[in-house]
Design a protein around this motif. Structure first.
Motif, PDB file in Angstrom:
ATOM      1  N   SER A 137       0.814  -1.075  -0.105  1.00 10.86           N
ATOM      2  CA  SER A 137       0.209   0.025  -0.160  1.00 10.86           C
ATOM      3  C   SER A 137       0.846   1.357  -0.158  1.00 10.86           C
ATOM      4  CB  SER A 137      -1.063   0.006   1.045  1.00 10.86           C
ATOM      5  OG  SER A 137      -0.217   0.255   2.343  1.00 10.86           O
ATOM      6  N   LEU A 138       1.947   1.184   0.748  1.00  9.19           N
ATOM      7  CA  LEU A 138       2.779   2.407   0.718  1.00  9.19           C
ATOM      8  C   LEU A 138       3.589   2.629  -0.583  1.00  9.19           C
ATOM      9  CD1 LEU A 138       4.887   1.694   4.043  1.00  9.19           C
ATOM     10  CD2 LEU A 138       3.064   3.324   3.474  1.00  9.19           C
ATOM     11  N   ILE A 139       3.555   1.697  -1.677  1.00 10.33           N
ATOM     12  CA  ILE A 139       3.948   1.790  -2.918  1.00 10.33           C
ATOM     13  C   ILE A 139       3.040   2.616  -4.001  1.00 10.33           C
ATOM     14  CG2 ILE A 139       4.590   0.768  -5.087  1.00 10.33           C
ATOM     15  CD1 ILE A 139       5.826  -1.382  -3.340  1.00 10.33           C
ATOM     16  N   ILE A 140       1.505   2.132  -3.682  1.00  4.86           N
ATOM     17  CA  ILE A 140       0.664   2.762  -4.583  1.00  4.86           C
ATOM     18  C   ILE A 140      -0.436   3.777  -4.084  1.00  4.86           C
ATOM     19  CG2 ILE A 140       0.536   0.608  -5.996  1.00  4.86           C
ATOM     20  CD1 ILE A 140      -1.905  -0.189  -4.446  1.00  4.86           C
ATOM     21  N   ALA A 141      -0.261   3.982  -2.803  1.00  3.41           N
ATOM     22  CA  ALA A 141      -1.359   4.844  -2.001  1.00  3.41           C
ATOM     23  C   ALA A 141      -0.679   5.963  -1.913  1.00  3.41           C
ATOM     24  CB  ALA A 141      -2.004   4.159  -0.914  1.00  3.41           C
ATOM     25  N   ARG A 142      -1.701   7.159  -1.981  1.00  3.03           N
ATOM     26  CA  ARG A 142      -1.168   8.502  -1.907  1.00  3.03           C
ATOM     27  C   ARG A 142      -1.802   9.375  -0.582  1.00  3.03           C
ATOM     28  NH1 ARG A 142      -0.487  11.847  -7.243  1.00  3.03           N
ATOM     29  NH2 ARG A 142       0.286  13.342  -5.655  1.00  3.03           N
ATOM     30  N   SER A 143      -2.705   8.638  -0.016  1.00 12.48           N
ATOM     31  CA  SER A 143      -3.451   8.931   1.393  1.00 12.48           C
ATOM     32  C   SER A 143      -3.570   8.113   2.223  1.00 12.48           C
ATOM     33  CB  SER A 143      -4.594   9.662   0.822  1.00 12.48           C
ATOM     34  OG  SER A 143      -5.839   8.605   0.306  1.00 12.48           O
ATOM     35  N   ILE A 200       2.913 -10.257  -5.395  1.00 14.40           N
ATOM     36  CA  ILE A 200       2.307  -8.805  -5.750  1.00 14.40           C
ATOM     37  C   ILE A 200       3.078  -7.963  -5.365  1.00 14.40           C
ATOM     38  CG2 ILE A 200       0.483  -7.571  -4.833  1.00 14.40           C
ATOM     39  CD1 ILE A 200      -1.116 -10.125  -4.296  1.00 14.40           C
ATOM     40  N   LEU A 201       4.177  -7.891  -4.241  1.00 15.80           N
ATOM     41  CA  LEU A 201       5.087  -6.795  -3.818  1.00 15.80           C
ATOM     42  C   LEU A 201       5.987  -6.508  -4.869  1.00 15.80           C
ATOM     43  CD1 LEU A 201       5.841  -4.821  -1.730  1.00 15.80           C
ATOM     44  CD2 LEU A 201       7.404  -6.528  -0.566  1.00 15.80           C
ATOM     45  N   LEU A 202       6.486  -7.589  -5.486  1.00 16.79           N
ATOM     46  CA  LEU A 202       7.645  -7.517  -6.509  1.00 16.79           C
ATOM     47  C   LEU A 202       6.972  -6.621  -7.726  1.00 16.79           C
ATOM     48  CD1 LEU A 202       9.306 -10.881  -5.868  1.00 16.79           C
ATOM     49  CD2 LEU A 202      10.145  -8.656  -5.390  1.00 16.79           C
ATOM     50  N   LEU A 203       5.594  -7.218  -8.052  1.00 16.04           N
ATOM     51  CA  LEU A 203       5.163  -6.862  -9.244  1.00 16.04           C
ATOM     52  C   LEU A 203       5.015  -5.283  -9.255  1.00 16.04           C
ATOM     53  CD1 LEU A 203       3.759  -7.750 -12.163  1.00 16.04           C
ATOM     54  CD2 LEU A 203       1.622  -7.799 -10.666  1.00 16.04           C
ATOM     55  N   LEU A 204       4.514  -4.912  -7.795  1.00 16.89           N
ATOM     56  CA  LEU A 204       4.226  -3.253  -7.524  1.00 16.89           C
ATOM     57  C   LEU A 204       5.301  -2.700  -7.869  1.00 16.89           C
ATOM     58  CD1 LEU A 204       1.599  -3.440  -4.761  1.00 16.89           C
ATOM     59  CD2 LEU A 204       1.210  -3.091  -7.210  1.00 16.89           C
ATOM     60  N   LEU A 205       6.576  -3.107  -7.144  1.00 13.57           N
ATOM     61  CA  LEU A 205       7.799  -2.644  -6.987  1.00 13.57           C
ATOM     62  C   LEU A 205       8.207  -2.151  -8.629  1.00 13.57           C
ATOM     63  CD1 LEU A 205       9.938  -4.363  -4.066  1.00 13.57           C
ATOM     64  CD2 LEU A 205       9.234  -1.741  -4.324  1.00 13.57           C
ATOM     65  N   THR A 206       8.087  -3.057  -9.246  1.00 14.02           N
ATOM     66  CA  THR A 206       8.416  -3.082 -10.851  1.00 14.02           C
ATOM     67  C   THR A 206       7.524  -2.074 -11.552  1.00 14.02           C
ATOM     68  OG1 THR A 206       9.050  -5.581 -10.765  1.00 14.02           O
ATOM     69  CG2 THR A 206       8.612  -4.481 -12.745  1.00 14.02           C
ATOM     70  N   PHE A 207       6.364  -2.019 -11.393  1.00 13.45           N
ATOM     71  CA  PHE A 207       5.426  -1.057 -11.922  1.00 13.45           C
ATOM     72  C   PHE A 207       5.131   0.320 -11.260  1.00 13.45           C
ATOM     73  CE2 PHE A 207       5.373  -5.127 -14.265  1.00 13.45           C
ATOM     74  CZ  PHE A 207       5.515  -4.924 -15.486  1.00 13.45           C
TER      75      PHE A 207
END
Length: 268
Positions: free
Chosen positions: A206-212, A253-260
């Motif tokens: 969530s810290l990767i994709i969320a802004r609030s 999922i975490l690795l995928l989010l870090l990649t993109f």
């Protein structure tokens, strides 16, 4: 796919869905407060309670819950005693939990199933387990829903929360107790050795994709549910370890989010 229609798998799915809400949700507050390792600490103490429950003939999860709650109070007490080295409280309590658990498991090894609580046994959930997990889920959702603003302030700036008149000590203990409740019921689902992953990895995602803060809350629950439901389905079809499959799916999922991460960043 016949396993999906089996009663034991449906019970496992219900329990998993409930934990997929509460564990990531509490994990978010722990990560924001830099207490990620509290999951490992309380899970090992809970295991000691489970072992004692087996020895004295008490519902193991209830005994684990009592131990975990007691440990949460002890952690807060030690955090106050070692303000500059607050992480010492986690190390001390974890060491005691592991030592006590090993002793109790040794005493009851002839009739105690150690692996089911170390690595999880979600397929053995019964009605009592589901009612217990459901009750904990309800408590967590009620508290978070009613105290969202206070928890937000505490998580991001404890000093500001104290200055504004918020009873910081009370809320610290409350978060620790809620975490203890979640961990106690989660160890039968993913196991004591893996429960920390269910607390922390969705928060990391969530810290990767969320802004609030609101986006973070939604993101941790969605990611937790995707991993739990997807992991159980994969484990059921291919006959894999459910707890391990859920955690590995979370890591994927975490690795995928870090990649993109740049293209997936949520809007403001």
């Amino acid at each position: 796919m016949e396993i999906v229609t089996s009663e034991f798998f449906q019970r496992a799915l219900i329990g998993g869905v409930l934990i997929g809400i509460t564990a990531p949700l509490m994990g978010l507050f722990l990560v924001l407060r830099r207490l990620s390792m509290i999951g490992d600490t309380l899970s090992h103490v809970a295991i000691a309670g489970v072992a004692l429950g087996y020895l004295i003939g008490v519902y193991p999860i209830a005994a684990g819950l009592v131990f975990a709650i007691a440990a949460s109070f002890a952690i807060e007490k030690l955090r106050k005693a070692y303000k500059t080295y607050a992480e010492l409280s986690l190390a001390i309590i974890m060491s005691g939990g592991i030592a006590l658990a090993s002793l109790l498991f040794t005493m009851g090894r002839s009739f105690m199933d150690v692996n089911s609580y170390l690595f999880g046994s979600i397929y053995t959930l019964d009605g009592t387990d589901l009612y217990t997990i459901g009750a904990v889920t309800l408590v967590v959702l009620l508290v978070v829903g009613l105290q969202a603003k206070e928890l937000f302030l505490l998580s991001f700036d404890e000093e500001a929360a104290s200055v504004s008149g918020l009873p910081v000590r009370f809320y610290n203990v409350m978060i620790s107790v809620l975490t203890a409740l979640v961990i106690s019921v989660a160890i039968k689902i993913v196991g004591a050795l893996l429960v920390s992953a269910l607390l922390t990895i969705p928060a990391a995602c969530s810290l990767i994709i969320a802004r609030s803060f609101k986006q973070s809350i939604v993101a941790v629950v969605v990611i937790g549910e995707l991993a739990v439901i997807g992991g159980l389905m994969i484990a059921g079809v291919w006959n894999l370890a459910p707890g391990g499959t859920v955690v590995l799916l979370l890591i994927a999922i975490l690795l995928l989010l870090l990649t993109f991460r740049r293209s997936l960043r949520l809007g403001g």
